[in-house]
Design a protein around this motif. Structure first.
Motif: not given
Length: 144
Positions: A61-65, A69-77, A79-86
């Motif tokens: 998740f740190a790598g995705i964050s 910083l530069e890529v919009a799809w990573a921001r969406r991923l 958000t979704w990934g953190l919610a799903t993980f939690d």
């Protein structure tokens, strides 16, 4: 107990501040490709570390964050990934101990089987010579 979301978003905020400062410097045009390369590398390391003891998911998740910083799809991923993980973590902690042990055992066996398959394929196609005695003991032959 802090959630994965809290841990990642805290680190992401620190990264975002540094990232913005670096972009304003003399060679700021190099920040975007360097950020994308670093983010991809950290994601790969994190994915490799997921089945190992430690913080594989946090690294991923740190790598995705970093990528976010530069890529919009990573921001969406992210958000979704953190919610799903939690959500999955909350569900997992609510399960009885026997089911958690069963799930851990199954994931451990899947991880071992995957690593064994990768090791065998690498050896079969000419790599990992140091594994030859083990695979030959099992009666397996290398591709010729």
């Amino acid at each position: 107990m802090a959630t994965m979301r809290d841990a990642v978003l805290t680190r992401a905020a620190q990264l975002e501040h540094m990232h913005a400062r670096w972009k304003t410097r003399k060679h700021g045009w190099l920040v975007r490709p360097a950020t994308i390369a670093l983010g991809a590398l950290v994601v790969i390391i994190g994915i490799i570390a997921i089945p190992l003891p430690g913080q594989g998911w946090l690294i991923t998740f740190a790598g995705i964050s970093i990528l976010a910083l530069e890529v919009a799809w990573a921001r969406r991923l992210l958000t979704w990934g953190l919610a799903t993980f939690d959500r999955v973590s909350t569900w997992y902690r609510a399960q009885p101990r026997w089911l958690r042990w069963l799930i851990m055992t199954l994931f451990t066996l899947i991880t071992i089987a995957t690593l064994a398959l990768v090791a065998w394929a690498s050896w079969f196609y000419g790599g990992l010579d140091w594994l030859s005695p083990a695979f030959e003991f099992l009666g397996l032959e290398r591709r010729r």
